[in-house]
Design an enzyme around this catalytic site. Sequence first.
Site, mmCIF file in Angstrom:
data_model
loop_
_atom_site.group_PDB
_atom_site.id
_atom_site.type_symbol
_atom_site.label_atom_id
_atom_site.label_comp_id
_atom_site.label_asym_id
_atom_site.label_seq_id
_atom_site.Cartn_x
_atom_site.Cartn_y
_atom_site.Cartn_z
ATOM 1 N N ASP A 163 0.811 -1.229 0.000
ATOM 2 C CA ASP A 163 0.000 0.000 0.000
ATOM 3 C C ASP A 163 0.842 1.275 0.000
ATOM 4 O O ASP A 163 0.421 2.307 0.529
ATOM 5 C CB ASP A 163 -0.964 0.022 1.202
ATOM 6 N N GLN A 180 2.000 -6.090 -3.117
ATOM 7 C CA GLN A 180 2.432 -6.172 -1.724
ATOM 8 C C GLN A 180 3.713 -5.331 -1.533
ATOM 9 O O GLN A 180 3.895 -4.356 -2.246
ATOM 10 C CB GLN A 180 2.642 -7.626 -1.273
ATOM 11 N N LYS A 199 1.855 2.162 -5.078
ATOM 12 C CA LYS A 199 2.433 1.625 -6.315
ATOM 13 C C LYS A 199 1.529 1.866 -7.520
ATOM 14 O O LYS A 199 1.979 2.272 -8.593
ATOM 15 C CB LYS A 199 2.673 0.100 -6.175
ATOM 16 N N GLY A 250 -4.507 -4.372 -3.772
ATOM 17 C CA GLY A 250 -5.510 -3.345 -4.088
ATOM 18 C C GLY A 250 -4.741 -2.104 -4.478
ATOM 19 O O GLY A 250 -4.120 -1.466 -3.636
ATOM 20 N N HIS A 251 -4.696 -1.807 -5.755
ATOM 21 C CA HIS A 251 -3.920 -0.671 -6.250
ATOM 22 C C HIS A 251 -4.879 0.437 -6.674
ATOM 23 O O HIS A 251 -5.709 0.239 -7.571
ATOM 24 C CB HIS A 251 -3.022 -1.106 -7.411
#
Length: 445
Positions: free
Chosen positions: A17, A234, A20, A44-45
């Site tokens: 988080d 990650q 990225k 989750g991007h």
Amino acid sequence: MSENNKADVLLGLQWGDEGKGKIVDVLTPHYKMVARFQGGPNAGHTLVFEGKKYILHTIPSGIFHKGCVNLVGNGVVLDPFIINKELDQLNIPLDVLQESLFVCGKAHLILPSHRLLDAAFEKKKGNFKIGSTLKGIGPAYTDKVARTGLRLTDTASESFEDKYNALKQEHLRLAEGLDFDIDELRLDGLTFHDYEKAWFFGLERLKALPRVQSEIFVNEALDKGARVLAEGAQGTLLDIDFGSYPYVTSSNTITAGACVGLGLAPGRIGEVFGVFKAYCTRVGSGPFMTEIRGEGADVLRDLGQEYGSTTGRPRRCGWLDLPALKYAVMINGVTRLIMTKADVLCSMKTLKVCVAYEINGEEKNISPLTTDSDSLNPVYKEIAGWNCTLDNVETFEQLPQPLLDYISMIEDFVNVPVDIISTGADRKQILIRKGAGILKRLSLS
Ligand code: GDP
Ligand code: IMO
Ligand code: MG
């Protein structure tokens, strides 16, 4: 032919988080291909532009740029249910998708029963649970390594359903052995049975996407001179080998993961862009040496909106850990640093930064990831905050002096330049340093 053409890698240097997705989205116009190499829907991007927010889980963050080829590599684990939901969110016509999203047939499938097992294992662990996102990541990678998993390419076989059912039965038996009651399970709000139905529906959509061999696809693109950016999921401190084991994810999140997760030889890696937050967060269990306890953490969490993009869970918050950052730089061979969320610290008059660790009364310049010692205490340096908004700052050089000093301190500690600062969630909130090496790499100077 450009045999010397190399792929760049962008990855997280903390516990995930770091921002990225936003940075990949910003850099994509300078790349022909963006390729995910590990992880799956645990990621989750978040991308924000034109007043809208999108969260991507499996699909690479280059997807919103016309002409960019997005590749889901062999190292990724795929949940057809979640990919189907992502495709719905994107709402991109099939003919455009056919040219912009490619999936490697070697990628392994996450079965609904992998998610069942994830829940069963976590429940069994009780207080020692990993804090998994419960997306079935661990069990799917376990089957991959045990050579019992199913790959996307297997779906073409006539015996696919038999193989699916045999593996599912194996998983159900395991879950029963763990005293897990399948009736209590809800997967994204659905019963196991309903999820499975939707999973098979999603599988048809996934099967319709262009299928490639990622190692051939990426290497041929590089040979033709295309710019390739590998997008990590990650973060380094969640790496299966070098993270805070067992409180980690089940893949190699580091630069080496890009080699095995796409089929790139080590010599074909170019620049490594390491993304980190100006402070630290972690979601899930496990050691977090610089964690702030109590109200201080709530302040940072509110300012930074630190809630998981995948699970919505509150993220644990803490100070920047320089020894851990230095370790992440070493493991990844980071060549350029990108710092996000400096704006979040704007209202703080003073900040703390961990600069060393005290072990058995002795101050040592080592990473907390490299010691088994129980008596490990962070040594903090207190520094002045910038205490002003960054909203009107237009260039890197105009950043407030205390923030420039903060950046210099980081650079001196880890010996890598900070080339980019992100000052907000939006695509436009980005400052690239004048003369930075990244500009040369992107042919912008
Ligand atoms: P990722 O998993 O590394 O892509 O990061 P996430 O998307 O899970 O979490 C990063 C969060 O911070 C998202 O909500 C982003 O929209 C947001 N974000 C990214 N960069 C910045 C920044 O520089 N400042 C602020 N305030 N928010 C940011
Ligand atoms: P992105 O790509 C933050 C964490 C989970 C848990 C541990 C294991 O958005 O940075 P898993 O579901 O992989 O078995 O969970 O890893 N985790 C993440 N934390 N960002 C992520 O991805 C994460 N993916 C997994 O919270 O502690
Ligand atoms: Mg995330």
